[in-house]
Design an enzyme around this catalytic site. Sequence first.
Site, PDB file in Angstrom:
ATOM      1  N   GLU A 127     -66.473  41.936  79.018  1.00  0.00           N
ATOM      2  CA  GLU A 127     -67.100  41.226  80.129  1.00  0.00           C
ATOM      3  C   GLU A 127     -67.899  42.225  80.969  1.00  0.00           C
ATOM      4  O   GLU A 127     -67.397  43.301  81.289  1.00  0.00           O
ATOM      5  CB  GLU A 127     -66.055  40.556  81.027  1.00  0.00           C
ATOM      6  CG  GLU A 127     -66.684  39.662  82.066  1.00  0.00           C
ATOM      7  CD  GLU A 127     -65.679  38.934  82.955  1.00  0.00           C
ATOM      8  OE1 GLU A 127     -66.103  38.244  83.901  1.00  0.00           O
ATOM      9  OE2 GLU A 127     -64.469  39.054  82.703  1.00  0.00           O
ATOM     10  N   GLY A 267     -60.449  46.389  87.644  1.00  0.00           N
ATOM     11  CA  GLY A 267     -59.013  46.345  87.847  1.00  0.00           C
ATOM     12  C   GLY A 267     -58.266  45.930  86.603  1.00  0.00           C
ATOM     13  O   GLY A 267     -57.265  46.537  86.223  1.00  0.00           O
ATOM     14  N   ALA A 268     -58.752  44.879  85.947  1.00  0.00           N
ATOM     15  CA  ALA A 268     -58.102  44.371  84.751  1.00  0.00           C
ATOM     16  C   ALA A 268     -59.022  43.343  84.112  1.00  0.00           C
ATOM     17  O   ALA A 268     -60.009  42.920  84.702  1.00  0.00           O
ATOM     18  CB  ALA A 268     -56.743  43.750  85.087  1.00  0.00           C
ATOM     19  N   MET A 269     -58.666  42.924  82.898  1.00  0.00           N
ATOM     20  CA  MET A 269     -59.490  41.970  82.157  1.00  0.00           C
ATOM     21  C   MET A 269     -58.606  40.965  81.454  1.00  0.00           C
ATOM     22  O   MET A 269     -57.643  41.331  80.788  1.00  0.00           O
ATOM     23  CB  MET A 269     -60.375  42.719  81.146  1.00  0.00           C
ATOM     24  CG  MET A 269     -61.260  41.820  80.329  1.00  0.00           C
ATOM     25  SD  MET A 269     -62.411  40.885  81.367  1.00  0.00           S
ATOM     26  CE  MET A 269     -62.591  39.403  80.394  1.00  0.00           C
ATOM     27  N   ASN A 271     -58.730  39.042  78.821  1.00  0.00           N
ATOM     28  CA  ASN A 271     -58.936  38.672  77.420  1.00  0.00           C
ATOM     29  C   ASN A 271     -57.803  37.771  76.910  1.00  0.00           C
ATOM     30  O   ASN A 271     -56.625  38.034  77.174  1.00  0.00           O
ATOM     31  CB  ASN A 271     -58.974  39.927  76.547  1.00  0.00           C
ATOM     32  CG  ASN A 271     -59.778  41.041  77.169  1.00  0.00           C
ATOM     33  OD1 ASN A 271     -60.977  40.942  77.319  1.00  0.00           O
ATOM     34  ND2 ASN A 271     -59.083  42.114  77.544  1.00  0.00           N
ATOM     35  N   HIS A 303     -53.255  37.317  88.815  1.00  0.00           N
ATOM     36  CA  HIS A 303     -54.663  36.918  88.706  1.00  0.00           C
ATOM     37  C   HIS A 303     -55.089  36.828  87.244  1.00  0.00           C
ATOM     38  O   HIS A 303     -55.666  35.812  86.816  1.00  0.00           O
ATOM     39  CB  HIS A 303     -55.532  37.933  89.450  1.00  0.00           C
ATOM     40  CG  HIS A 303     -56.995  37.643  89.406  1.00  0.00           C
ATOM     41  ND1 HIS A 303     -57.647  36.954  90.399  1.00  0.00           N
ATOM     42  CD2 HIS A 303     -57.940  37.930  88.472  1.00  0.00           C
ATOM     43  CE1 HIS A 303     -58.923  36.826  90.083  1.00  0.00           C
ATOM     44  NE2 HIS A 303     -59.124  37.423  88.915  1.00  0.00           N
ATOM     45  N   GLU A 304     -54.816  37.875  86.477  1.00  0.00           N
ATOM     46  CA  GLU A 304     -55.278  37.866  85.080  1.00  0.00           C
ATOM     47  C   GLU A 304     -54.523  36.828  84.260  1.00  0.00           C
ATOM     48  O   GLU A 304     -55.106  36.190  83.378  1.00  0.00           O
ATOM     49  CB  GLU A 304     -55.124  39.259  84.472  1.00  0.00           C
ATOM     50  CG  GLU A 304     -55.826  40.365  85.238  1.00  0.00           C
ATOM     51  CD  GLU A 304     -57.302  40.100  85.509  1.00  0.00           C
ATOM     52  OE1 GLU A 304     -57.948  39.397  84.725  1.00  0.00           O
ATOM     53  OE2 GLU A 304     -57.811  40.594  86.522  1.00  0.00           O
TER      54      GLU A 304
END
Length: 878
Positions: A127, A267-269, A271, A303-304
Site C-alpha cells: 500500500e 505504523g503497520a499494514m 494485509n 486498528h489493523e
Amino acid sequence: MYRETPHPIYLKDYRPPEFLIEQVELRFELDPEHTRVESRLALRRNPAATRGDGSLRLHGEQLTLMQVAIDGHALTPAEYRVDAEGLTMHRVPDRFTLETQVEIHPSLNTALEGLYQSGDMLCTQCEAEGFRRLTYFLDRPDVMARYTTTLVADRTRFPVLLSNGNPVARTDLEDGRHSVTWDDPFPKPSYLFALVAGDLRAVEDSFVTASGREIQLQIFVEPHNLDKCDHAMRSLKKAMRWDEERFGREYDLDIFMIVAVSHFNMGAMENKGLNIFNDKFVLARPDTATDVDFDGIESVIAHEYFHNWTGNRITCRDWFQLSLKEGFTVYRDQEFSADVGSRAVKRISDVRTLRAHQFPEDAGPLAHPVRPESYIEINNFYTTTVYDKGAEVVRMQAALLGPESFRRATDRYFERHDGQAVTTEDFVRCMEDASGRDLTQFRRWYEQAGTPELSIQSKYDATAGTYTLSVRQETAATPGQPVKYPFHIPLTIGLLGAEGQALPVWLAGESAPPAPGTRLLELTERAHEFTLVGLTERPVPSLLRGFSAPVRVRDDLSDADRMFLMAHDSDGFNRWDAAQTLHERLLLALTDDADHPIPEDYIAAFQRALRDPSADRALLAEVLTLPSETYLSDRMTVVDVDGLHRAHRQLTRCIGERLRADLLAVYHDSAETGDYVFSPEAVGRRALKNLALAYLVRAEDGEGLALCRAQFEAAHNMTDVMAALRLLTEQGGAAAEAALDAFHRRWAGESLVLDKWFAVQAAAPRADALTRVMALLHHPDYSARNPNRVRSLVSTFSNLNQVRFHAADGAGYRFLVGQVLELDPANPQLAARLLKPLVRWRRFDPERQRLMRTELERVLGSGELSSDVFEVVSKALA
C-alpha cells in the site's frame, strides 16, 4: 524521480478498469539479491468499462522483464512495449491468461515499497502502489482477485515463509530450498498482498469466535524478541472479541498472523490475514516500553485487525476514497480504546492530536478535503485529515443517527458491500437508508477542506427565565476552495447550575422539559439562535461536549466560568478543555508581556485539583498538563518562538515553586508499589506522579532534582525511567551525561529503546541541541536506512524542539533540508514527511519566513526530486 513537472491525478477522471483479474497465481523464488517472480493472471474485459483500443496497460516499476506470454504464446518484442512505469501489450483478447517472469532486487530497495530486506528477513509493503514493484499488474484498488502464492527459498536462511490466506502445501526441495503455498479465498486488491520470509519464531494462541470457530493466532518475531509479545497477543484477542460484540464482525480465515519488522515506513499494514507491523507497535516489556508504547500497541493492533472488514472485505474504489477505510477504522479503534480504558482520557488524547496536527494542516498550504479531489503522489495523502478528521466525520454521523440507527447502518454497509470496492458516498448512503435521514448537506465534510469556527454568544434574561445561544459558523478559504458553504454540525451542550448540578436543556416551543443532561443541537445554517427556557438562574454552558465536531469555538465564557467547568462539569473532556483554555490564555498573555501577573485564582484552582482525593488520576494529569509550545504556536497570528518558550518556562517554574508542597505530596502518594500493571488506574497514577516531578524539576527544586535522579536509578519500568531521563537531559550537566551514558550501556542491544535515547536528546530544548543532534548522526547506532531511527532523531528535533529548530539563524532549517535531500533518493516517503515543519513558513516573522522559504527553494532547485517531495515543496511555495 521526476525530470519534468509531475501531473496531478484527479478524482473527476476516474474510469473503471478496462480489464478485471479473476485469479492470480504467483511464484516467488526468493533471494535478497535476485528474486524471480512468476505471475499467471486470468484476465477478462470489464463489461462496465468503455472499450479501448484493444491494448492492455499494466503497472510495473523497477522490474526486469524475462518473459511474457498470452495463453501460452510467447510474445515477440513487436507485440509489447516496456517503459519505466509499466508494460503495454498492443492487442489482447477479451478473456485470456497472461504469464510473466520478472527479476527484482530486494537488497537494493531502500524505499521500503514492494519487496525489500529488513535485517535478515524479506518482507513486502504494497500500500498504496508497491505491488507494481513485484510484478506487472493492474495495481489499483478496484481490481480485486483471488490469490494463490508459492514462496520458494533457502530452507536454512528462510525457514519461515508466509503469505495471505491459509497454507495449503509445503514441500522440501532437493537443492536445500523449500516451498510453501498459500491460498486466500477472499478477493482482494493488490495493495493487500503480503509475503514474509525469515528466520522467525512465533508466539501462538487461539481465539474461539462467537460462532464457535477456533482461530489460530501467531505473532512472528526475531528469536530474541519472543519475550516481548504478550501484550500484543492480549490486545489482539481483546480486539477480536470487541469487534464481535460492538459491530457484529467475526474473523473469517483459519489463521491470523502478525509479523514485526524493524524497517517500516508506517505504523503497520493490514494485509489480509498477514499483518506486517513496525516492531515498535508489537514489542513491549515493562522495562523496555512506556505506558504510551503499551497504549499504542493496543490501539494499532486493534486498528489493523479491524481493517479486516473496514478495508479488506470492503475496500476503496480508488485512492481518493482512502478515508472510507482509514477514517472508519480510526473511529473503530478509538471506540475500542475508549471502551477498554478511560473514555474521557482517550477523547482528550484524540482531540489533542487533531488540534496539534490536523487543524494546522487545514489552515496551511497542504489543506485538502477528507476526500481529496487531486494528488500528485498518493503517499502524501496518508494524512491526519484523511485519518483523524475522517474519524471525526464518522463520529458525527454516529451522533446524528444515534446508537441503534448507526448500528443498523453499519450492518447494512457490511451486508450490502461485502467483497466490493466502494466510495464514501456508498458509506453515507447506508447511513441514510438505515435511518431515514437526509445527509446531503453533511456530505460537505467529505468535500470541503478547512476547520469551521463557531462563534457562540450567550444572553440570560432573568425575568423570562430564558438563556439564548447565538451561534454562527465560518470557514476560512483553503487552496482551491475560496468559497465555503455551511456544514451540518452536531453541537452537544449541557447546562450547569450554581452548585454544579445538571440542568435540563429545554428549547422554547417544546411542551415539556427533557431530563437534565447533554442535548444535541444541529447547525445547518450560517447562523442559529437557540432559546432555552425554564431557567431560574444563569446557567454555565458546557459547549461542544465530548468534542462533538472538529471545529474551533470562540465563546463569551469568562475565566470564572471555565474554572467552574473545570471543577464541576460531568463531561470529562470539557473539564480538560476548560483548563486548557485557561492555560492557553495565560501562556499567550505571558508571551506578549513577561510581567503579566499570574492570577491567584488560577494557582488556587490548580491547588484544589491537586488536593482532590476523589479525582480520576489520569484525567487530573491531563487537566494539569500545559498545552505544548507547538500547539500554542498555532493559536498565534505570527508565531513568537522565543516568547512562547520563555512563557512556558515561566509558568511552569511558577507552578513548581508556588505548589511545591502539594506536588511533593502527589509525587509520594503516587509512588509505584508492586509489579508493573498496564491499567487505566495505574497509567493515570504514573502520569500524575511524573507530571508533579516535571513541575518540581523545571522549577529547579533541590528535592525534586534529587527525586528525579533517584527515580532514574531505581525505577523498574520504562515509563518512570524515561520521565526522569527526559527531565535530567533538559537540565543538562554532569548528571544528565551520566544518565545518558548509563542508559545507552544498559540498552545497547535494544533498537527500540535506543530510539528513545536518540529522541530524548533531540527534544531537549538546550542551547546545544542542534550540535548534539548533528553529532548523533555519526553515532555508530544511527542509521538513515531505518525510518524509526530517522524519526527518533531528525523528526523529533524538527517537530518537538520548536525553540531550537526555529533558531533565529536558520541553522535548524538548513539541517532539516540537508537531511531531506540526502534521504529523498533512497526513501521518498520518509523525506517528504520530514519536510512538514517547513510547510507553514508564512506563520512566522519576516526573517524566519525568508530563511524557511530559501530552504524550500533550495529543495526545489536541487535537481531530480521524488514526486513525494516535489508535491510537498511546490504546494508549500505556491
